[in-house]
Structures are given as structure tokens and as C-alpha cells.
Design a protein around this motif. Sequence first.
Motif, PDB file in Angstrom:
ATOM      1  N   LEU A 181       0.833  -1.208   0.000  1.00 51.18           N
ATOM      2  CA  LEU A 181       0.000   0.000   0.000  1.00 51.18           C
ATOM      3  C   LEU A 181       0.863   1.252   0.000  1.00 51.18           C
ATOM      4  N   THR A 225       0.990   4.078  -2.947  1.00 52.10           N
ATOM      5  CA  THR A 225       0.592   5.444  -2.630  1.00 52.10           C
ATOM      6  C   THR A 225       1.707   6.430  -2.946  1.00 52.10           C
ATOM      7  N   TYR A 226       2.932   6.116  -2.553  1.00 51.72           N
ATOM      8  CA  TYR A 226       4.050   7.010  -2.857  1.00 51.72           C
ATOM      9  C   TYR A 226       4.341   7.046  -4.351  1.00 51.72           C
ATOM     10  N   ASP A 282       2.089   6.831  -6.680  1.00 51.70           N
ATOM     11  CA  ASP A 282       1.093   7.761  -7.227  1.00 51.70           C
ATOM     12  C   ASP A 282       1.453   9.207  -6.899  1.00 51.70           C
ATOM     13  N   PRO A 321      -3.031  11.759  -3.702  1.00 51.07           N
ATOM     14  CA  PRO A 321      -2.291  10.610  -3.171  1.00 51.07           C
ATOM     15  C   PRO A 321      -1.365  10.983  -2.026  1.00 51.07           C
ATOM     16  N   GLN A 337      -3.030  10.926   1.333  1.00 52.62           N
ATOM     17  CA  GLN A 337      -3.314   9.554   1.772  1.00 52.62           C
ATOM     18  C   GLN A 337      -2.047   8.864   2.291  1.00 52.62           C
ATOM     19  N   SER A 338      -0.889   9.346   1.888  1.00 55.32           N
ATOM     20  CA  SER A 338       0.365   8.734   2.334  1.00 55.32           C
ATOM     21  C   SER A 338       0.746   9.121   3.752  1.00 55.32           C
ATOM     22  N   TYR A 354      -8.599  13.393   2.418  1.00 58.20           N
ATOM     23  CA  TYR A 354      -7.707  12.325   1.972  1.00 58.20           C
ATOM     24  C   TYR A 354      -6.780  11.836   3.075  1.00 58.20           C
ATOM     25  N   GLY A 357      -6.653   7.863   3.931  1.00 53.95           N
ATOM     26  CA  GLY A 357      -5.438   7.098   4.167  1.00 53.95           C
ATOM     27  C   GLY A 357      -5.548   6.209   5.393  1.00 53.95           C
ATOM     28  N   ASN A 408      -7.666   3.320   4.448  1.00 55.01           N
ATOM     29  CA  ASN A 408      -6.926   2.438   3.541  1.00 55.01           C
ATOM     30  C   ASN A 408      -6.106   1.410   4.304  1.00 55.01           C
ATOM     31  N   TYR A 445      -6.510   0.424  -1.521  1.00 52.11           N
ATOM     32  CA  TYR A 445      -6.129   1.766  -1.975  1.00 52.11           C
ATOM     33  C   TYR A 445      -6.513   1.903  -3.437  1.00 52.11           C
ATOM     34  N   ARG A 504      -5.967   3.651  -6.776  1.00 54.19           N
ATOM     35  CA  ARG A 504      -4.866   4.373  -7.393  1.00 54.19           C
ATOM     36  C   ARG A 504      -5.377   5.478  -8.317  1.00 54.19           C
TER      37      ARG A 504
END
Length: 431
Positions: free
Chosen positions: A47, A51-52, A54, A91, A94-95, A313, A317, A320, A326, A328
Motif C-alpha cells: 500500500l 501510494t508514494y 502515485d 495521493p 493519503q500517504s 484524503y 489514508g 486504507n 487503496y 490508485r
Amino acid sequence: MTRLFRPAPLALTIAAAATAGCANAPWSAQTSEPATKASVVEHYADLAHATYEDALITARALDEATDRLIANPTDANLKAAKQAWLAARVPYQQSEVFRFGNAIVDDWEGQLNAWPLDEGLIDYVEAADYQHELGNAGATANIVASNSMTVGGKTLNVATLTPELLADLNEVGGSEANVATGYHAVEFLLWGQDLHGFKTGAGERPVTDYARGSDCTNGNCDRRARYLDAVTDLLVSDLEWMTSQWAPDADNNYREQLTSADADQGVQKMLFGMGSLSLGELAGERMKVALEANSYEDEHDCFSDNTHNSHYYNGQGIQNVYTGTYRRVDGSVVSGPSLSDLVEQTNPELDARLNRQLDASMEALGVMKARAESSQNPMAFDTMIAPGNTEGSGIVNDAIMALVEQTGSIEQAARQLGIEALSPDDAGHAF
């Protein structure tokens, strides 16, 4: 001093998409193989990598959009650069759940997302409406307009604007408000200072701030362009480095360290990250502080009025990580063994309750997002926190309370999985 991260070589690959038919189904419903702590930690790394990756993909698109703006400063290109910045936030926000519990992320993230910042360090500001940290000698240094500047008794050469120089200027003079890099520095360079206070409206930087020759407004357009070019290049290289740290089949990166350690440690990091972002950071630092102080200077995306999305977001995260899913930026879904699967195995009632609470917090954050984006009478976060705004404060408080409630169940889930003292970071806030 924030250090400059230089990326390791990285060949990017897009994670395999889940089939459309099972995109929203829990992993346990897609396979007969039971989740284990080790498999859940391994998927957590998947995940994080997706995420990173994206965040990197969208940062590269932002870098390209700002390059086009610099080469051809038109209203259309400025608008496109702003849209690319907004897309990049989806994204990245979310990270942030991976920041808490993973020291490698926490030590790195300030170069990308530090806030609030005293924007007068970077470029011109309207002095009458400029609120900055008291005693900050760099608050009006204006790097864009200067070949050298003196902060904290030290004279610095800033004639050549490079990613390395800008990274070294973070926290110059010892002030955390002196932020020279990251998403918010780019945001300020695209939108400019928000002079609307609690009223509707974001920053209104004219595109002629990047024009050439006699069309240039507010001076130093060439240096402003070089600053924008350098800071977006740095954003990309920083994200390349972090993406490589979570990449599979790589030697001596953080992922290998995490997945080779005791799985209980990985599970603890996951739950600590969820609880700390939920409680101390999002409910506390990003919402409660701004609401109680009625301070638009404590708004997260304060130049663009995009704070509702940053909060939304962040919440996504958290969800998620618990559900192991997640979505994308290309629309595909990463899905795998999750904390939810582990909790459901021994306490299905707790798992169902926490899933309901995560849905409820996303609903509350969704109300904030929808109200800010309403086509009729929109209300941005900086208006919601205005003194006397009963409707706005209610929306923010509902989101805060939903996050606080889910954090209690996150701590219960930790105990259910054998972690007796999760102690998520509350950032000193009493709820």
C-alpha cells in the motif's frame, strides 16, 4: 536543519489492479487463505509503495505543468499548473498515515509538507495582511527578490536558486515557520497570498508574475520562475527516494527492514500511524487548533483553499490501512490482507464497529468536502472556522468527534492483536 534527500535509482512499475468485480470486496472474501500478521505487514508495504508511487506520478505531472507555465506564462497554463497541484495532493495526503510509526518517513516529510509557513521568506507579501511568527527574522527575507539575505546573524548567498540551496534554507534562523520547499511553497508560488481572511476566496497571484520583460508584475519574475522550477524538481526527487524505500524486490531499503522484522512491530506501526494521524494530527493540529483559535493562518492548504480535500484524503489514508485497500490514480485498486481481517478473526463485533466508525469519519469529512465544493454558496475551511459561524464550526466539530471516536476503537483493536499500550500521539490535545 532539514536534509536534502537524493533518490536512489528506481524503475517505476504500476501495481497490478484488482479486477472490477472484487474491487470493493475485502481480501478475505477473495481468497480462502487466512490473513497473518506477516502477510498484513507485507501488504502494508505494498500500500505504501503504491501510494508514494502515485504521489510521484502526480508530482512529475505537476513539474511538467509548471515547466510549461514558466516557458509560456498564460492564464491557461497557470490554471493547468494549479489543477496539477490539486491532483498531486490526493495521493500524497493519503500517504501521511505512513508517517507516524515509520521514522524514515517522519524524518523526511517536513521537506515536502511542512506548514504553516511564513510565506514572506519566499516572495513578496502584502504587509498589512501578513501574519507571521513573532520574532522570525526570516519572515520577510523574500528569497525571490534577494541575491543574499541575513537571518539569525548569518548572511547567506541565495543568488543561484537550486534544489540543494532551497533544502538548506528550511528552518533557517531556527524557525520552523521558515519553510522554503515542498507542496506549500509550490502552492504559494502558484496562488499567492490569500488576502480574503474568513471571506470566500483563495490567493490570486497574477500570471504576469511569471511574465518576461516589461510585462512582469511585482518584480523578479525570472527568479520567481527559477524558484518554482527548483522547488518542483526537488519535490520529484524527494518522492523518487521515498518510493524506492518501499519498492519490492530491492535490497537494503526500508521495506526489507520492515518486513524482515518481527511482524508484531509492523502491526504496531500500522495501528500507531492510524491512531496518531486520526487523533493528534488531523483532529488536533489540523482542525481543533484552527477552530478554537479562529485562525485561518492555521489552515493546512491556506493559499489554495483546498484544506477540505487535504483533511478528507488524510481520513481516506487511515481507512486504507485498516481495510488493506487503496484506489490508485489510474482507477485500479490495490487490495490484500488487512488489519480488518486480523481483528475479524477473533473479534468480529469490534471489527464491524471500527469499520462503521471509519465510514462515519469519512462521511463527516465528506460533508466538509461537499460544503466547500458546493456550486451554490460554497464554504471553505477558512470560512467554517470564522468566529460566530455556527454551521461551519458544527461541520468541523462533527469531523473531529468522529475521528476521536474511531481512535478509541483503533486502540481496542491494538489490544485485541496483542499490543497493550498503543498510545497514539495526541499532540498534547485533550478531547
